[in-house]
Design a protein around this motif. Structure first.
Motif, PDB file in Angstrom:
ATOM      1  N   ASP A 160      43.675  45.976  42.662  1.00 52.73           N
ATOM      2  CA  ASP A 160      43.814  45.989  41.211  1.00 52.73           C
ATOM      3  C   ASP A 160      43.526  44.595  40.653  1.00 52.73           C
ATOM      4  O   ASP A 160      43.256  44.432  39.471  1.00 52.73           O
ATOM      5  N   SER A 161      43.598  43.572  41.545  1.00 49.77           N
ATOM      6  CA  SER A 161      43.192  42.228  41.124  1.00 49.77           C
ATOM      7  C   SER A 161      42.408  41.563  42.254  1.00 49.77           C
ATOM      8  O   SER A 161      41.313  41.997  42.568  1.00 49.77           O
ATOM      9  N   ASP A 215      50.050  42.421  40.855  1.00 49.70           N
ATOM     10  CA  ASP A 215      48.675  41.927  40.716  1.00 49.70           C
ATOM     11  C   ASP A 215      48.553  40.989  39.523  1.00 49.70           C
ATOM     12  O   ASP A 215      49.289  41.092  38.533  1.00 49.70           O
ATOM     13  N   ASN A 232      54.409  45.421  44.217  1.00 50.17           N
ATOM     14  CA  ASN A 232      53.018  45.015  44.042  1.00 50.17           C
ATOM     15  C   ASN A 232      52.899  44.317  42.695  1.00 50.17           C
ATOM     16  O   ASN A 232      53.226  44.897  41.655  1.00 50.17           O
ATOM     17  N   GLN A 234      49.538  41.686  46.273  1.00 43.97           N
ATOM     18  CA  GLN A 234      48.391  41.982  45.426  1.00 43.97           C
ATOM     19  C   GLN A 234      47.396  42.888  46.145  1.00 43.97           C
ATOM     20  O   GLN A 234      47.226  42.770  47.368  1.00 43.97           O
ATOM     21  N   THR A 235      46.766  43.778  45.408  1.00 44.57           N
ATOM     22  CA  THR A 235      45.821  44.746  45.952  1.00 44.57           C
ATOM     23  C   THR A 235      44.492  44.612  45.206  1.00 44.57           C
ATOM     24  O   THR A 235      44.273  43.639  44.490  1.00 44.57           O
TER      25      THR A 235
END
Length: 350
Positions: A251-252, A293, A291, A248-249
């Motif tokens: 973006d969440s 998110d 990825n 997760q990045t």
């Protein structure tokens, strides 16, 4: 989810359902329950009542998004020389569940012919942390069990804290909870099976095997070729890829800086997005990075932004797909994947 993946294993292998990652990628969000991705078969339909009790049961819980029943079975593939004796272990968790929630388990060992050679059952009460139970098995003992590949199967169940059980022993209580679930009385179930060896099983006949072909020549390609050469021509059955399927990045709730990341971040406040995650994963030696998110953070909140823009959320997701596609196209030997970890919430704005 049902994932099967191959990673190199050395020493005395212990099979356990855990996160499907070859190595940790610091850009992923921390937190969650016992299992990142769970068992082969899992019934996990969260009811409104489940969701409502999560924070009430534990107001200090930081991750109400991870209100879920988790179970895992540790299965040593080999045991003591001669007898095959070994210890199995059951781990049960239910993040956010009310204290006293019943966590039941049954573990069955079956012979190569399918006969049950050992069974354990138990019922534990959840008290806010993982319940772990060690199961001692004497192995061959005096039973004269034949050599071969055996199967260990875990069936784990949950039941509401107020459930009154009539059974006098653990096996009867487990059967009672199972019958109630089958009758539609709620609760969750996890089932998983793993193979293990007793004695010296017969060797499996295998034909000539060679590594799978790789497309572009690159750093990862050279590593696979070097491994294959060491093993010997025609004897390496798989091409091994290193990857993580759960990152997760920002973006969440991921994307925290490496030096200070110890948990998830508030929605979209992390320093790094998918454009940083993919190069980082490659530099760490991965061949694949996915990825994923949390879907309910795309509106910039944890499902609380009733005025969130669906158009902006969708655009952010599309941008992630494009970043992954572009990085894959420009980086031979590396696969960048972009998706989402889907969850439902009554207050979700997207």
């Amino acid at each position: 989810m049902n994932f099967r993946t191959l990673f190199p294993v050395t020493g005395r292998a212990v099979l356990r359902v855990t996160t499907l990652s070859a190595m940790a990628v610091v850009l992923t969000a921390c937190g969650g329950g016992l299992n990142g991705e769970k068992s082969q078969t899992q019934s996990q339909a969260t009811t409104p009542d489940d969701r409502a009790t999560a924070l009430t049961a534990d107001p200090a819980a930081k991750y109400p998004d991870h209100h879920e029943f988790d179970a895992a079975l540790d299965v040593p593939f080999t045991g003591a020389e001669g007898t095959g004796a070994r210890d199995f272990a059951v781990h049960l968790d239910y993040v956010g569940a009310p204290a006293g929630t019943l966590l039941a388990y049954r573990v069955e060992l079956r012979s190569p012919a399918g006969a049950v050679v050992k069974r354990w059952s138990g019922v534990e009460k959840y008290a806010g942390d993982v319940k772990s139970v060690t199961l001692n098995w004497a192995g061959r003992g005096n039973a004269g069990l034949p050599d071969g590949i055996y199967t260990a199967t875990l069936t784990a169940l949950s039941a509401k804290a107020e459930t009154a059980l009539k059974g006098l022993d653990a096996e009867a209580q487990f059967a009672e909870i199972l019958a109630a679930q089958q009758a539609g009385d709620g609760g969750h179930a996890v089932e998983q099976s793993w193979n293990f060896a007793l004695g010296k099983p017969a060797k499996i006949a295998m034909g000539t095997l060679r590594p799978l072909a790789r497309g572009a020549s690159g750093e990862a390609d050279q590593r696979v070729r070097a491994q294959s050469a060491v093993i010997g021509a025609g004897s390496w059955p798989y091409t091994i890829y290193y990857g993580s399927f759960h990152g997760q990045t920002n973006d969440s709730d991921g994307g925290g800086a490496i030096g200070s990341c110890s948990s998830s971040q508030p929605a979209q406040t992390g320093a790094f997005g998918p454009d940083a995650a993919f190069p980082y994963a490659k530099s760490a030696g991965l061949d694949i990075f996915a990825n994923t998110d949390h879907n309910h953070y795309y509106d910039g909140s944890s499902s609380t932004n009733t005025g969130g823009s669906a158009t902006a959320a969708k655009a952010r997701y599309q941008r992630g797909l494009q970043i992954a596609a572009d990085y894959t196209a420009s980086t031979p030997g590396f696969l960048a994947v972009y998706g989402m970890e889907w969850g439902s919430s009554a207050t979700a704005a997207t």
